[in-house]
Design an enzyme around this catalytic site. Structure first.
Site, mmCIF file in Angstrom:
data_model
loop_
_atom_site.group_PDB
_atom_site.id
_atom_site.type_symbol
_atom_site.label_atom_id
_atom_site.label_comp_id
_atom_site.label_asym_id
_atom_site.label_seq_id
_atom_site.Cartn_x
_atom_site.Cartn_y
_atom_site.Cartn_z
ATOM 1 N N HIS A 255 0.855 -1.186 0.000
ATOM 2 C CA HIS A 255 0.000 0.000 0.000
ATOM 3 C C HIS A 255 0.886 1.230 0.000
ATOM 4 O O HIS A 255 1.955 1.219 0.605
ATOM 5 C CB HIS A 255 -0.916 0.006 1.235
ATOM 6 C CG HIS A 255 -2.085 0.910 1.072
ATOM 7 N ND1 HIS A 255 -2.032 2.249 1.373
ATOM 8 C CD2 HIS A 255 -3.330 0.673 0.578
ATOM 9 C CE1 HIS A 255 -3.199 2.789 1.101
ATOM 10 N NE2 HIS A 255 -4.010 1.864 0.599
ATOM 11 N N GLU A 308 -7.851 -5.417 -0.155
ATOM 12 C CA GLU A 308 -8.390 -6.214 -1.254
ATOM 13 C C GLU A 308 -8.288 -7.725 -1.012
ATOM 14 O O GLU A 308 -9.052 -8.495 -1.574
ATOM 15 C CB GLU A 308 -7.661 -5.888 -2.566
ATOM 16 C CG GLU A 308 -7.562 -4.431 -2.890
ATOM 17 C CD GLU A 308 -8.904 -3.800 -3.210
ATOM 18 O OE1 GLU A 308 -9.930 -4.482 -3.082
ATOM 19 O OE2 GLU A 308 -8.917 -2.615 -3.577
HETATM 20 C C1 COA Z 1 -0.639 -0.892 -3.960
HETATM 21 C C2 COA Z 1 0.651 -0.675 -4.720
HETATM 22 C C3 COA Z 1 0.353 -0.209 -6.146
HETATM 23 C C4 COA Z 1 1.480 0.398 -3.995
HETATM 24 O O1 COA Z 1 2.590 0.641 -4.769
HETATM 25 P P1 COA Z 1 3.794 1.593 -4.307
HETATM 26 O O2 COA Z 1 3.253 2.739 -3.542
HETATM 27 O O3 COA Z 1 4.615 1.853 -5.496
HETATM 28 O O4 COA Z 1 4.573 0.646 -3.308
HETATM 29 P P2 COA Z 1 5.931 0.889 -2.476
HETATM 30 O O5 COA Z 1 6.551 2.193 -2.832
HETATM 31 O O6 COA Z 1 5.627 0.594 -1.063
HETATM 32 O O7 COA Z 1 6.849 -0.270 -2.943
HETATM 33 C C5 COA Z 1 7.213 -0.449 -4.250
HETATM 34 C C6 COA Z 1 8.154 -1.627 -4.275
HETATM 35 O O8 COA Z 1 7.669 -2.714 -3.451
HETATM 36 C C7 COA Z 1 7.345 -3.847 -4.247
HETATM 37 N N1 COA Z 1 5.984 -4.229 -3.968
HETATM 38 C C8 COA Z 1 4.970 -3.433 -3.557
HETATM 39 N N2 COA Z 1 3.841 -4.150 -3.489
HETATM 40 C C9 COA Z 1 4.171 -5.397 -3.848
HETATM 41 C C10 COA Z 1 3.415 -6.556 -4.014
HETATM 42 N N3 COA Z 1 2.097 -6.569 -3.804
HETATM 43 N N4 COA Z 1 4.038 -7.673 -4.428
HETATM 44 C C11 COA Z 1 5.352 -7.666 -4.664
HETATM 45 N N5 COA Z 1 6.127 -6.581 -4.544
HETATM 46 C C12 COA Z 1 5.525 -5.451 -4.148
HETATM 47 C C13 COA Z 1 7.398 -3.375 -5.705
HETATM 48 O O9 COA Z 1 7.817 -4.373 -6.559
HETATM 49 C C14 COA Z 1 8.321 -2.220 -5.642
HETATM 50 O O10 COA Z 1 9.630 -2.687 -5.680
HETATM 51 P P3 COA Z 1 10.566 -2.305 -6.872
HETATM 52 O O11 COA Z 1 10.603 -0.790 -6.884
HETATM 53 O O12 COA Z 1 11.841 -2.965 -6.497
HETATM 54 O O13 COA Z 1 9.889 -2.891 -8.092
HETATM 55 C C15 COA Z 1 1.480 -1.978 -4.768
HETATM 56 O O14 COA Z 1 1.758 -2.400 -3.453
HETATM 57 C C16 COA Z 1 0.794 -3.070 -5.564
HETATM 58 O O15 COA Z 1 0.890 -3.096 -6.782
HETATM 59 N N6 COA Z 1 0.090 -4.020 -4.856
HETATM 60 C C17 COA Z 1 -0.611 -5.068 -5.537
HETATM 61 C C18 COA Z 1 -1.946 -4.584 -6.053
HETATM 62 C C19 COA Z 1 -2.947 -4.327 -4.949
HETATM 63 O O16 COA Z 1 -3.145 -5.126 -4.060
HETATM 64 N N7 COA Z 1 -3.616 -3.169 -5.045
HETATM 65 C C20 COA Z 1 -4.646 -2.753 -4.128
HETATM 66 C C21 COA Z 1 -4.216 -1.609 -3.323
HETATM 67 S S1 COA Z 1 -5.392 -1.252 -2.034
#
Ligand code: COA
Length: 372
Positions: A255, A308
């Site tokens: 998140h 989710e």
């Molecule tokens: C929600 C989300 C988009 C937030 O993204 P964000 O703000 O960019 O996340 P962060 O900055 O905390 O972290 C990014 C890093 O953590 C990793 N990461 C974050 N969520 C991850 C996940 N669900 N699975 C694997 N790796 C994850 C990413 O690969 C990224 O690493 P990288 O830069 O080496 O590729 C992301 O966690 C995600 O795509 N989750 C899966 C989809 C989901 O459940 N969405 C519903 C949200 S309520």
């Protein structure tokens, strides 16, 4: 004035709001001063919608009036109903919702957003989705029932019969939990559109488009897809390590704001365990494995289960097909989106940030004949 570019606007404050607060460090979500756990199990969606729109919990008389107004607003315009009927049965329900909300909004296109319009729009979402679900099965849409609350009526219109109180309660809690969440991408989208003095339907259409993506509200169907692929608890670790090799994200984890357990996920997890033990058995193993792998990869960057993940199990138990998980999120968030639009227009300033130009320096165009 800060002129530094921040990817994803992370940490940037884009609005002042009294509607909700997401406290990521402490895992707290607050609607107008009330902690979500105190609202989730006790309040009806209608009470919470009143709180979001009017700024306070309703009296008995106010709640009755709002319930009546919602019930009286569940019908679609003729044009919206024709659009619904014209949708091919394999259309993604999010696309159906986006399209029909657009057509439904034509009626009010020249009006400034108001609470009655917010109520009208919020009331129409279940009718659109349930109507489409019926049409997909070759069945006639079911007329709404004025004597049923928002959650009970949605299930009634979906199934053509009343659902057991336990499932109605579960859907109601889900709707309360998902009704608002600070400056998330779809709410921000709605506020940007509202800031141009556009109409409410345009704000909602934009918000639905933003919600559709798997990084936001599209995640619960993707959670289901991942669990189906994993299949058994014994296969979880192998599948999940291979997924990370392919750089895939675990759906339902991570998140932008929460660095600790999402408070909504905690409540949904307990509901899921009660309502959908089969899902829970596999999901809890997958959760354990996902959190371990994410910690192993980046111990310095905590990632937790988000709303989710267990939503998927709860919505499945309620009887919704997985394509209807994201638009059911929209049914809940309609209250928050519209509350934010009203707050934006009440104290508006056009949202118009800047971009940092990193393209070529100004240069003369080469005539076509000389470009080869
Ligand atoms: C929600 C989300 C988009 C937030 O993204 P964000 O703000 O960019 O996340 P962060 O900055 O905390 O972290 C990014 C890093 O953590 C990793 N990461 C974050 N969520 C991850 C996940 N669900 N699975 C694997 N790796 C994850 C990413 O690969 C990224 O690493 P990288 O830069 O080496 O590729 C992301 O966690 C995600 O795509 N989750 C899966 C989809 C989901 O459940 N969405 C519903 C949200 S309520």
């Amino acid at each position: 004035m800060s002129s530094e570019y921040v990817p994803g606007l992370e940490g940037i404050i884009a609005a002042r709001t009294e509607i909700s607060m997401v406290d990521g460090a402490n895992g707290r979500l607050v609607y107008r001063g009330y902690v979500i756990a105190d609202l989730a199990e006790e309040m009806s969606f209608e009470e919470v919608a009143h709180l979001l729109w009017y700024g306070r919990l309703p009296t008995r008389a106010e709640l009755d009036a709002l319930t009546l107004e919602l019930a009286g607003s569940r019908t679609l315009t003729e044009a919206a109903f024709s659009t619904l009927k014209a949708m091919p049965s394999d259309t993604d329900p999010m696309d159906v919702l986006r399209s029909v909300v657009a057509v439904q909004g034509v009626e009010h296109r020249l009006q400034k957003p108001t609470i009655p319009l917010a109520i009208h729009a919020t009331a129409s979402f279940p009718t659109i989705l349930a109507g489409f679900h019926r049409l997909q099965q070759g069945l006639e849409p079911v007329k709404p029932r004025a004597d049923l609350g928002h959650a009970a009526n949605y299930l009634y219109q979906l199934n053509g019969k009343e659902s057991p109180p336990e499932l109605v309660r579960a859907l109601n809690t889900y709707l309360v939990l998902l009704a608002d969440h600070g400056m998330n991408a779809s709410t921000f989208t709605a506020r940007v559109i509202a800031s141009t003095d556009s109409d409410l339907a345009s704000c909602l259409v934009g918000a639905i488009g933003a919600l559709k993506g798997p990084a936001h509200g599209g995640a619960p169907s993707a959670v289901m897809d991942q669990l189906e692929q994993i299949g058994t608890a014994a296969n979880a670790e192998k599948w999940m390590r291979a997924a990370r090799q392919r750089k895939e994200r675990f759906m339902g984890f991570g998140h932008r704001i929460y660095r600790t357990y999402d408070p909504r996920a905690k409540i949904l997890k307990a509901m899921c365990q009660r309502l959908n033990p089969k899902f829970y058995e596999l999901a809890s193993k997958v959760e354990e494995t996902a959190l371990a792998i994410l910690h192993e990869e980046h111990p310095e960057r905590p990632q937790a289960t988000n709303v989710e993940f267990y939503s998927a199990g709860v919505l499945q138990a309620i009887g919704l097909p997985k394509e209807f998980f994201p638009p059911t999120f929209a049914v809940a968030r309609a209250a928050g989106w519209t509350a934010h639009v009203l707050e934006q227009v009440a104290n508006n300033r056009l949202i118009r940030p800047q971009s940092e130009y990193v393209g070529p320096e100004p240069r003369k165009p080469i005539p076509l004949a000389e470009r080869g």
